[in-house]
Write an enzyme that holds these catalytic residues in place. Structure first.
Site, short mmCIF file in Angstrom:
data_model
loop_
_atom_site.label_atom_id
_atom_site.label_comp_id
_atom_site.label_asym_id
_atom_site.label_seq_id
_atom_site.Cartn_x
_atom_site.Cartn_y
_atom_site.Cartn_z
CG HIS A 64 -1.72 1.27 1.32
ND1 HIS A 64 -2.40 1.73 0.50
CD2 HIS A 64 -1.82 2.12 2.46
CE1 HIS A 64 -3.11 3.03 1.19
NE2 HIS A 64 -2.30 3.15 2.17
CG HIS A 88 0.30 7.31 3.99
ND1 HIS A 88 0.80 6.08 2.95
CD2 HIS A 88 -0.88 6.67 4.21
CE1 HIS A 88 -0.11 5.51 2.59
NE2 HIS A 88 -1.08 5.74 3.62
CD GLU A 92 -4.17 7.47 12.08
OE1 GLU A 92 -5.00 6.88 11.67
OE2 GLU A 92 -3.96 8.28 13.02
CG ASP A 93 -2.26 2.01 10.74
OD1 ASP A 93 -2.99 2.54 11.42
OD2 ASP A 93 -2.36 1.67 9.62
CG ASP A 155 -4.00 6.75 2.03
OD1 ASP A 155 -3.76 5.73 2.04
OD2 ASP A 155 -4.63 7.28 2.80
CG ASP A 275 -23.56 11.31 -32.31
OD1 ASP A 275 -22.70 10.48 -32.52
OD2 ASP A 275 -24.63 11.59 -32.61
MN MN Z 1 -3.03 4.82 3.87
#
Ligand code: MN
Length: 718
Positions: A64, A88, A92-93, A155, A275
């Site tokens: 990711h 990034h 957070e993780d 992201d 068209d």
């Molecule tokens: Mn992300």
């Protein structure tokens, strides 16, 4: 934990680069080879930190961040942005914290990653359909660096490309949010590649059924079109080659989502929308664009009124291209876009294209300066044409003057900068404001005077028995809060006001470390005398209705500036409600009547008046309880000192002429000094003058500005 991450990351950088990284680096060939070191390091940290995590697709997580970095590389962003793209999600993780990012990657990368994480924190709430616009603005107001938005868009795009791994309820929610929030931001910033990609994925998941029907219908219809398009392209191409113009002709792809929205908006069937044939010709120079234009007009007849020259007059977002429509075979219209390859990059990458352009010429400036620079570039490109949406959205991002606040139910409220919890309470409802006793920001209890920031969720605690507090007047910002508070105070009976005032006065004394019962009779009487009050009740009453500030009265009572009061008595009253108080005007910002002002209660100098805009106030204003909301008295007939800065040509006599203009307006020049001399024979002159109010000052400044030798006039340096 952190130490072991450092070690693993270091080991990884020593080994051979993994395939994913190699691929990314090959996309980053526009960077200097040295810049790759930072990218490799960011990759190592990201991959070690996310090591034991997997995506919903079952793939290792590192897919990711690398995917995000790849998207950013298509925009040719700088090395810091690419590194931040790789990192990034680490705050957070993973166990990686801000301190580690700062230590290993420096301030710039940290602030980008932190900015993205802040945006992530607000996106989890459910966004109501009608509030998408506010939400977009909130996001822009929260970033100080446009690259944060670009990373966030990348992201989101990568998440959309792997959305198949989620269940359908989530797919629909995320896809709708993508269509309503993220694609429009990309559109605003002119990043059409990302906008189109977001819409493509968004449409597929948000409206799976409509998407299926429409795409198979389109496939059927386009079979025939493709052959004709090929014919047209070949014919144009042949003619260009004959004339020796190097070029690329591409048939423009039909974009499903834009067809869908067009059908919906114009209530037209698919046939009528598609068209039209779209063709784009890319060449080397602007001059060749015009050659191509002449050529295609020879081949097919142009349709009158459909010609647009955005090369001579670019769009506000810097978009340049020539558009023309021709009558093709069987009378079908052909839309032709003619532009250079550079123009095409701007058309596809929007803001990011400008970014690169300036960033490379100026390596070590701050993001803000860089951002300002490309803003200037865009202004240059668009010349003197009127500012539009595009510049507006940039301005929101760079100079936010509004904040966006969530209510606990997910509604978004727009408030002026520096609004407090009380302002928010009144914005929600007058009754909420009138009965508020406390507030929570993001579930944390805070004082009511706390200044709010974009993206926060604010919950107001109310009580049926609570009353508004006149001391709020010292910190509330919005007219609505002020108006309601005053209205409430006016409606109180005298007894109620007196009780309220008494409580506030005693609170104020407490805050200065005194108990009211310990105060002697003499100073109290002298205070009453100075204020011309008949008794304590009158003092309490005037505090209770907000006429007198309790803190100011307490200060006076304690005699902080009694010595000064004698001579001040004769001076005209410039600030409302400050009879008998020693007042000085801050040297740092030199306020004059008409300026919005605020007072600072100083032990030594009495009440010091600053302009609200004074940059010395800064964050300090939030912290101190000694700031007092003040207003100018009405009908002041008195001149005050202030400064104006004039940037003018260095010519004999110009100085005297400017001073003359000031005197013509009935003002005194107290001091003149040349502060800077520039190489281009211009100078900055600082005039200290005495002036009655803002309007008079504006008149003087206009007069000076009208002089031929003057280039710029501004309010003082401070
Ligand atoms: Mn992300």
């Amino acid at each position: 934990m952190i130490e072991s991450i450092k070690k693993s990351a270091a080991d990884m950088q020593k080994g051979r680069p993994p395939k994913l990284l190699k691929q990314l680096l090959s996309e980053l060939d526009y960077l200097e080879p040295d810049d790759h070191t930072l990218i490799k390091k960011a990759y190592a940290y990201s991959s070690v930190a996310h090591e034991h995590q997997a995506r919903k697709t079952g793939e290792p997580y590192i897919i990711h961040p690398v995917g995000v970095a790849n998207i950013l590389s298509e925009l040719h962003l700088d090395k810091e942005a690419i590194a931040a793209g790789l990192l990034h999600d680490v705050l957070e993780d993973t166990v990686i914290n801000k301190a580690l990012l700062l230590e290993e990657f420096g301030e710039e990368v940290l602030s980008l990653v932190d900015g993205v994480s802040k945006l992530d924190q607000i996106e989890h709430g459910d966004i109501k359909h009608h509030q998408a616009e506010s939400f977009r603005k909130m996001m822009l107001a929260m970033v100080q660096d446009i690259r944060v938005i670009l990373i966030k868009l990348a992201d989101r795009l990568h998440n959309m490309q792997t959305l198949y791994a989620l269940d359908q309820t989530k797919q629909i929610k995320i896809a709708k949010e993508t269509l309503e929030v993220y694609a429009p931001i990309a559109n605003r910033l002119g990043i059409f590649n990302i906008k189109t990609a977001l819409e493509k994925e968004g449409f597929k998941y948000a409206y799976p059924y409509r998407h299926k029907i429409l795409s198979s219908a389109l496939k059927r219809k386009l079979g025939n079109q493709k052959r004709i398009l090929k014919k047209i392209s070949t014919r144009i191409s042949k003619n260009l080659t004959r004339d020796g113009i190097e070029h690329t002709v591409v048939a423009r792809e039909k974009d499903l989502y834009s067809i869908y929205t067009k059908m919906k908006r114009r209530h037209l069937p698919l046939d009528k929308i598609i068209d039209v044939y779209g063709i784009r010709v890319l060449v080397g120079s602007a001059q060749e664009c015009y050659q191509v234009l002449g050529l295609v007009h020879e081949i097919y007849k142009p349709i009158i009124g459909k010609f647009k020259d955005y090369i001579a007059i670019p769009r506000v977002n810097g978009y340049q291209s020539i558009h023309t429509s021709l009558l093709g075979p069987n009378g079908t219209p052909i839309e032709v876009q003619i532009r250079t390859k550079d123009m095409n990059r701007v058309a596809e990458n929007g803001i990011a294209a400008h970014w690169k352009y300036k960033a490379s010429s100026n390596k070590d400036t701050s993001p803000q300066i860089k951002a300002r620079e490309w803003l200037a570039t865009i202004k240059e490109i668009q010349g003197a044409t009127h500012p539009e949406e595009f510049l507006e959205s940039i301005k929101v991002a760079l100079y936010p003057d509004k904040i966006y606040i969530f209510s606990p139910t997910g509604d978004i409220y727009r408030l002026p900068n520096k609004s407090t919890c009380v302002d928010f309470a009144y914005a929600v409802h007058t009754d909420i404001g009138n009965s508020c006793i406390g507030a929570k920001i993001d579930r944390q209890q805070v004082p009511l005077r706390t200044v709010l920031e974009s993206g926060q969720t604010v919950q107001i605690v109310t009580s049926r028995y609570a009353n508004p507090d006149p001391s709020w007047l010292s910190f509330i910002t919005t007219a609505k809060a002020r108006h309601n508070l005053r209205a409430f105070l006016k409606d109180l009976t005298i007894e109620q006001t007196t009780v309220l005032g008494k409580r506030l006065f005693s609170n104020a004394l407490n805050s200065l470390g005194k108990k009211q019962r310990n105060i002697k009779k003499e100073p109290l009487e002298s205070l009453l005398q100075r204020m011309n009050f008949k008794g304590m009740d009158q003092l309490y009453e005037s505090i209770g209705i907000g006429d007198k500030n309790p803190l100011l009265m307490a200060q006076l009572l304690l005699g902080d500036d009694l010595e000064n009061s004698e001579k001040k008595d004769r001076a005209p009253l410039l600030i409302k409600g400050t009879e008998g108080v020693s007042i000085t005007f801050a040297k740092c910002c030199l306020p004059i009547p008409g300026d919005t002002i605020i007072g600072h209660l100083s032990k030594v100098k009495g009440l010091v008046i600053h302009r609200r805009k004074c940059r010395h106030l800064g964050t300090f204003i939030k912290e101190s309880s000694r700031w007092i909301s003040v207003e100018w008295s009405d009908g002041i007939n008195h001149q005050l000192s202030t400064e104006i800065n004039v940037h003018a040509k260095h010519e004999t006599g110009s100085l005297a002429e400017i001073a003359g203009k000031i005197a013509d307006n009935g003002c005194n020049v107290e001091q003149v000094s040349i502060t800077t001399e520039y190489e281009d024979e211009t100078i900055d002159i600082l005039f200290q003058i005495q002036v009655e109010n803002r309007k008079a000052l504006a008149d003087i400044m206009r007069d000076i500005k009208s002089m031929a030798s003057v280039e710029k006039v501004s309010r003082g340096l401070h």
